[in-house]
Design a protein around this motif. Structure first.
Motif, mmCIF file in Angstrom:
data_model
loop_
_atom_site.group_PDB
_atom_site.id
_atom_site.type_symbol
_atom_site.label_atom_id
_atom_site.label_comp_id
_atom_site.label_asym_id
_atom_site.label_seq_id
_atom_site.Cartn_x
_atom_site.Cartn_y
_atom_site.Cartn_z
ATOM 1 N N GLY A 1 0.792 -1.370 -0.018
ATOM 2 C CA GLY A 1 0.183 0.069 0.030
ATOM 3 C C GLY A 1 0.715 1.125 0.195
ATOM 4 N N GLY A 2 2.035 1.114 -0.675
ATOM 5 C CA GLY A 2 2.964 2.419 -0.520
ATOM 6 C C GLY A 2 3.531 2.663 0.605
ATOM 7 N N VAL A 3 3.739 1.633 1.663
ATOM 8 C CA VAL A 3 4.346 1.925 2.689
ATOM 9 C C VAL A 3 5.382 0.918 2.865
ATOM 10 C CG1 VAL A 3 4.099 1.910 5.330
ATOM 11 C CG2 VAL A 3 2.350 2.943 3.999
ATOM 12 N N VAL A 4 6.639 0.913 3.345
ATOM 13 C CA VAL A 4 7.590 0.445 3.643
ATOM 14 C C VAL A 4 7.603 -0.233 5.250
ATOM 15 C CG1 VAL A 4 10.178 0.115 3.766
ATOM 16 C CG2 VAL A 4 9.076 1.424 1.894
ATOM 17 N N ILE A 5 7.529 -1.679 5.092
ATOM 18 C CA ILE A 5 7.366 -2.056 6.398
ATOM 19 C C ILE A 5 8.708 -2.839 6.546
ATOM 20 C CG2 ILE A 5 6.500 -4.275 8.021
ATOM 21 C CD1 ILE A 5 3.771 -3.353 6.491
ATOM 22 N N ARG A 6 9.508 -2.603 7.774
ATOM 23 C CA ARG A 6 10.857 -3.169 7.995
ATOM 24 C C ARG A 6 10.839 -4.572 8.836
ATOM 25 N NH1 ARG A 6 13.572 -0.199 4.387
ATOM 26 N NH2 ARG A 6 13.373 1.914 4.727
ATOM 27 N N GLU A 7 11.785 -5.548 8.405
ATOM 28 C CA GLU A 7 11.954 -6.621 9.179
ATOM 29 C C GLU A 7 11.803 -6.594 10.509
ATOM 30 O OE1 GLU A 7 15.061 -10.327 9.280
ATOM 31 O OE2 GLU A 7 15.767 -8.451 8.286
ATOM 32 N N GLY A 8 11.100 -7.436 10.900
ATOM 33 C CA GLY A 8 10.603 -7.583 12.586
ATOM 34 C C GLY A 8 9.571 -6.816 12.997
ATOM 35 N N ASP A 9 8.998 -5.958 12.089
ATOM 36 C CA ASP A 9 7.973 -5.178 12.615
ATOM 37 C C ASP A 9 6.750 -5.712 12.921
ATOM 38 O OD1 ASP A 9 9.447 -2.921 12.242
ATOM 39 O OD2 ASP A 9 8.255 -1.769 10.284
ATOM 40 N N GLY A 10 5.972 -5.374 13.711
ATOM 41 C CA GLY A 10 4.645 -6.101 14.038
ATOM 42 C C GLY A 10 3.575 -5.807 13.118
ATOM 43 N N ILE A 11 2.793 -6.547 12.636
ATOM 44 C CA ILE A 11 1.470 -6.251 11.761
ATOM 45 C C ILE A 11 0.211 -6.731 12.323
ATOM 46 C CG2 ILE A 11 0.892 -6.290 9.621
ATOM 47 C CD1 ILE A 11 3.748 -6.966 8.748
ATOM 48 N N LEU A 12 -0.708 -6.019 12.250
ATOM 49 C CA LEU A 12 -2.053 -6.376 12.665
ATOM 50 C C LEU A 12 -3.110 -6.322 11.418
ATOM 51 C CD1 LEU A 12 -2.113 -4.493 16.144
ATOM 52 C CD2 LEU A 12 -2.436 -7.022 15.678
ATOM 53 N N LEU A 13 -3.538 -7.575 11.026
ATOM 54 C CA LEU A 13 -4.242 -7.657 9.762
ATOM 55 C C LEU A 13 -5.687 -7.647 10.219
ATOM 56 C CD1 LEU A 13 -2.376 -10.426 7.998
ATOM 57 C CD2 LEU A 13 -1.828 -7.870 7.824
#
Length: 397
Positions: A289-301
Motif C-alpha cells: 500500500g505504498g508503505v515500507v515495512i521493516r523486518e521484524g515489525d509487528g503487523i495487525l491484519l
C-alpha cells in the motif's frame, strides 16, 4: 512527534466496527494495546495479500524484542521457531487436514444436525426468555468439537472456564495460567489415547508419525479445542444476532431456505469480533500500500475492517443475505493459514440457522438491539448475553 493512535478503538455496538478502523490509510502505524508500535492494515486488498504473503509469519528473529500486541497468551506476541515455522506449519496441516476434509465434514453433518435438534429440545423444554449463548451456541459447539477431538463432553465446564480466561487480552497472568491448564488437560488426554486409541482426532494425532512431542501435540489440541468451542460459538451468536435484528432479511431466509448459506456468509463477514487483528511479523523488508515495512515489525491484519471495504462490498455495514459473492470475505483468513476448521464451522452454522427458525418461527430478541453489548478485552469479544423470546404455542417439539 505526533502521538500514534492507540488500540483498541472504542466501538458503540457489536454490529458496528469502530470508526477508527474504517477511517484513515489502509496501512498505518498505531500503538498496540500492550503499548508497542505496530502496523495496522485495514484495506481489503492489502489484508488479503498479506494473509498469504510468505514474507510474514507468526515468529520473530528476536522474540524478546518483538512488539507485543496484547497480553493474550495466544495472540499477544510471536509464536513458533523463526527458522522452522514454515516446515512446522506444513507438518501441522498434514496432521489436521484429514480430520477436516470435505468428505469428513459431509459425514459429520448428520451428527451436527442431530446435535442441533437435541440442543433445541433442551431449549424448548424451558420457558422463555433464554440466553441463546448459554442454552444453544455454547452447548452446540462444545458437543461437536468434543465429538471430533475425542474430548469427554462431561469436562465442558472445566475447559469452558480455561478457554474464557485464556482469551483475556489485558490479564496476562490469568491468560497464561488458563492456557497452561488447558494444555495440561490435553496432554493427559493424549497419553490416555496413546494407551487406548479411538476414532477421533486426538487419537489420530498421537499415533501418527510426526516430528512433534506429546507436549507440542497438546498445544495443538488445545488450539483446536479453543477454536472449535469458543470461536465457533461466537460465530453462531453473531449470525443469529444479525438475523434476529434484521427481520426483513430473516423473512427472506425463512421463505427461501436456499438462502441459509448466504446468510451464514454474510454474518461471518460482518462479525466484528477480534477487532485487535491477526498478528504477524515481517520476516524481511517489504512494501504494501505504498508503505515500507521493516523486518521484524509487528503487523495487525484487521479482517473486520477489510470485510467492510466499500470497494469490495457495496453498502458494507448492512446485513444483506442476497449480496453477490458474500463468501469473498476474509473471516477465515486466506492462503496457507486459511482456517482448517472453516468447513466444520459452516456446517454448524447452516444447520443451526435452518433448525432454529423452523422450530422457533417466532423467536426474537428479548431486548432492544441497541442494548446488545460485547465482552471487551478478550480475543473473542462475544456478546455479554443474547436473550431471546418465542411463542411457546408455536414452538415445534
Amino acid at each position: 512527534m505526533q502521538e500514534l493512535p492507540r488500540l483498541p478503538f472504542p466501538g458503540l455496538h457489536p454490529f458496528e466496527l469502530a470508526a477508527g478502523y474504517l477511517e484513515g490509510p489502509a496501512v498505518r502505524m498505531v500503538t498496540t494495546q500492550a503499548g508497542d508500535p505496530a502496523w495496522l492494515v485495514t484495506g481489503y486488498a492489502e489484508v488479503r495479500d498479506l494473509l498469504s504473503d510468505r514474507r510474514l509469519g507468526r515468529s520473530h528473529p528476536c522474540p524478546e524484542r518483538a512488539a507485543r500486541l496484547s497480553g493474550s497468551i495466544r495472540l499477544g506476541g510471536p509464536a513458533g521457531g523463526y527458522t522452522s515455522e514454515r516446515a512446522d506449519h506444513a507438518a501441522i496441516r498434514r496432521l489436521l487436514n484429514p480430520a477436516f476434509s470435505a468428505r469428513r465434514m459431509a459425514r459429520l453433518r448428520g451428527f451436527v444436525r442431530d446435535t442441533v435438534e437435541e440442543v433445541l429440545d433442551g431449549v424448548a423444554a424451558h420457558s422463555p426468555p433464554a440466553d441463546l449463548r448459554v442454552c444453544f451456541s455454547r452447548p452446540l459447539s462444545a458437543r461437536v468439537i468434543c465429538e471430533l477431538l475425542g474430548v469427554p463432553y462431561s469436562d465442558r465446564d472445566d475447559f469452558a472456564v480455561w478457554a474464557d480466561e485464556a482469551s483475556l487480552l489485558s490479564e496476562p497472568e490469568r491468560s497464561w495460567a488458563a492456557w497452561g491448564r488447558l494444555v495440561e488437560y490435553m496432554e493427559e488426554l493424549l497419553r490416555s489415547k496413546r494407551r487406548r486409541p479411538a476414532r477421533d482426532l486426538l487419537s489420530d494425532l498421537v499415533v501418527a508419525e510426526s516430528p512433534f512431542s506429546v507436549a507440542e501435540l497438546a498445544r495443538l489440541g488445545a488450539a483446536v479445542l479453543f477454536g472449535g468451542y469458543a470461536t465457533t460459538a461466537l460465530r453462531v451468536d453473531f449470525v443469529m444476532a444479525f438475523l434476529l435484528a434484521c427481520p426483513d432479511q430473516r423473512a427472506l431466509v425463512q421463505e427461501s431456505p436456499a438462502l441459509v448459506e448466504a446468510a451464514v456468509e454474510e454474518g461471518l463477514r460482518l462479525a466484528s469480533a477480534n477487532t485487535h487483528g491477526i498478528p504477524r511479523y515481517a520476516h524481511t523488508d517489504l512494501e504494501i500500500g505504498g508503505v515500507v515495512i521493516r523486518e521484524g515489525d509487528g503487523i495487525l491484519l484487521n479482517t473486520p475492517a477489510a470485510n467492510r471495504d466499500p470497494a469490495v462490498f457495496p453498502d458494507p455495514g448492512s446485513f444483506v443475505v442476497t449480496r453477490s459473492s458474500p463468501a469473498a470475505h476474509l473471516a477465515f483468513g486466506r492462503g496457507p493459514r486459511y482456517c482448517v476448521g472453516a468447513g466444520l464451522a459452516r456446517v454448524e452454522l447452516s444447520e443451526a440457522v435452518s433448525a432454529i427458525f423452523r422450530r422457533f418461527p417466532t423467536i426474537r430478541l428479548a431486548i432492544p438491539v441497541a442494548e446488545l453489548r460485547q465482552v471487551r478485552g478478550t480475543t473473542t469479544e462475544d456478546f455479554e448475553q443474547l436473550p431471546v423470546l418465542w411463542d411457546e404455542h408455536r414452538c415445534l417439539s
